[in-house]
Design an enzyme around this catalytic site. Structure first.
Site, short mmCIF file in Angstrom:
data_model
loop_
_atom_site.label_atom_id
_atom_site.label_comp_id
_atom_site.label_asym_id
_atom_site.label_seq_id
_atom_site.Cartn_x
_atom_site.Cartn_y
_atom_site.Cartn_z
CG HIS A 125 22.66 78.93 64.84
ND1 HIS A 125 21.31 79.16 64.73
CD2 HIS A 125 23.11 78.80 63.56
CE1 HIS A 125 20.96 79.16 63.45
NE2 HIS A 125 22.04 78.95 62.72
CG ASP A 148 17.36 80.21 65.44
OD1 ASP A 148 16.89 79.88 66.54
OD2 ASP A 148 18.56 80.44 65.23
CG HIS A 150 16.52 81.81 69.95
ND1 HIS A 150 16.63 80.44 69.83
CD2 HIS A 150 16.05 82.05 71.19
CE1 HIS A 150 16.24 79.86 70.95
NE2 HIS A 150 15.88 80.81 71.81
CG ASP A 152 20.63 82.86 66.51
OD1 ASP A 152 20.12 82.95 67.64
OD2 ASP A 152 20.85 81.76 65.95
CG HIS A 165 24.24 80.24 71.04
ND1 HIS A 165 23.45 79.14 71.30
CD2 HIS A 165 23.98 81.13 72.02
CE1 HIS A 165 22.73 79.35 72.38
NE2 HIS A 165 23.03 80.54 72.84
CG ASP A 256 18.85 76.80 66.45
OD1 ASP A 256 18.57 75.76 67.08
OD2 ASP A 256 19.44 77.77 66.97
CG ASP A 258 16.37 76.86 68.86
OD1 ASP A 258 15.90 77.44 67.87
OD2 ASP A 258 17.31 77.34 69.55
CD GLU A 301 22.64 76.03 69.39
OE1 GLU A 301 22.72 75.32 70.44
OE2 GLU A 301 23.24 77.12 69.26
MN LIG Z 1 20.05 79.78 66.50
#
Ligand SMILES: [Mn+2]
Length: 345
Positions: A125, A148, A150, A152, A165, A256, A258, A301
């Site tokens: 990312h 996402d 996260h 980031d 990332h 992302d 994830d 990712e």
């Molecule tokens: Mn990310």
């Protein structure tokens, strides 16, 4: 529901962000410019450089063509090894990430100038730095939807892992410019996104410094708690109303994999339990497609070495393809091309 109309398709559409838009048409012809960015040095785990080819193998180009999209695949970028990559405090591979993103920025700018909706296949990312920068260089101010687990948004000084990332938004946001030091191979980068033009969806693993930044800048966040509370349809309606409230800018979707639950997309470097369902993950793409404002998409990712099984990798890659097809008009009710005719007996 104020400002709504019944379309001929029987869907309640919000006038606020759909009406008057030339692309809101079931038979629009989209052209897609695919840029592969097999880059992994924004994080530590090997394999994510295999993401672009694995997503292609799962049927991305064929799926787009079946939707009637014109597809231009620019292939995969190549990234030079950096010889003098000495450590900068905890920060890892700064020069490599800076150089790769400079190259990606130029490639995305070309894809936009060629008239495509850009699709960047990652890679990790950290690539959002170059992707968003190049997109903005071509079209001007953007709205950003960041999907996402996260946030980031660590700065180089708050990051506990040193992985870039987990930091791309801090490099891109005007408001954090004074908190990001000059870094080697990043002199080309100028912040190009305002905090108020970003919406997060899917957060559930946010560092204390990141949480402080989100509150300090008053950023719009739909964490998994809000997805639970409101449902994904209302989250997307409110997200798009928010992003369009000042001006209808082109939307950059940075997705992302994830964000989606690891039971569905396990082949990724930093999985977090409690994520979006497959259906919520695809709904986000479908909704953004319907705005007609989607101008570039990152899908990052996907790591084919993080299965642990072939089936797990296939589930991850095919979900990534379904998200991307949703961005380009694939409907779960089905689709047909405008020139489709029933065969005569
Ligand atoms: Mn990310």
């Amino acid at each position: 529901m104020s400002g709504a109309r019944r379309s001929v398709w029987g869907l309640a559409l919000s006038l606020h962000h759909l009406h008057h838009h030339p692309h809101h048409h079931p038979h629009r012809h989209l052209s897609v410019g695919i840029v592969g960015a097999p880059f992994s040095k924004g994080q530590a785990r090997p394999g994510v450089e295999g993401g672009p080819d694995r997503i292609r193998t799962a049927g991305l180009l064929e799926g787009l063509q079946q939707l009637g999209c014109e597809v231009k695949d620019y292939g995969n970028l190549t990234f030079e090894d950096v010889a003098d990559e000495t450590a900068l405090g905890r920060l890892k591979s700064v020069r490599a990430v800076g150089g790769a993103n400079q190259r990606l920025s130029a490639a995305v700018k070309v894809a936009k100038q060629d008239g495509h909706t850009a699709v960047v296949l990652g890679g990790d990312h950290s690539l959002a730095i170059g992707s968003i920068h190049g997109h903005s260089a071509a079209v001007g101010p953007l709205s950003v939807m960041w999907v996402d687990a996260h946030a980031d948004v660590n700065t180089p000084l708050t990051s506990e892992t040193g992985n870039l990332h987990g930091q791309p938004l801090s490099y891109l946001l005007h408001e954090l410019q004074s908190k990001v030091p000059a870094l080697p191979n990043f002199s080309w980068l100028k912040p190009c996104v305002s905090a108020r033009d970003v919406v997060y969806v899917g957060l559930r693993d946010v560092d204390p410094a990141e949480h402080y930044i989100l509150k300090l800048l008053g950023m719009k966040v739909f964490s998994m708690s809000q997805v639970d509370q409101l449902g994904i349809a209302r989250v997307m309606e409110e997200s798009c109303d928010y992003l369009c409230s000042r001006a209808k800018k082109p939307i950059h979707l940075s997705y992302d994999i994830d964000a989606i639950d690891p039971s569905v997309t396990p082949a990724t470097g930093t999985p977090v339990v409690g994520g979006l369902t497959y259906r919520e993950g695809v709904y986000i793409a479908e909704h953004l497609s319907q705005t007609g404002l989607l101008s570039a998409v990152d899908l990052v990712e996907v790591n084919p070495l993080r299965g642990p099984t072939d089936g797990a990798v296939q589930s991850t890659a095919s979900t990534a393809v379904h998200v991307l097809l949703g961005c380009f008009g694939r409907l779960r009710e089905g689709n047909h091309l405008p020139d489709y005719r029933l065969p005569d007996p």
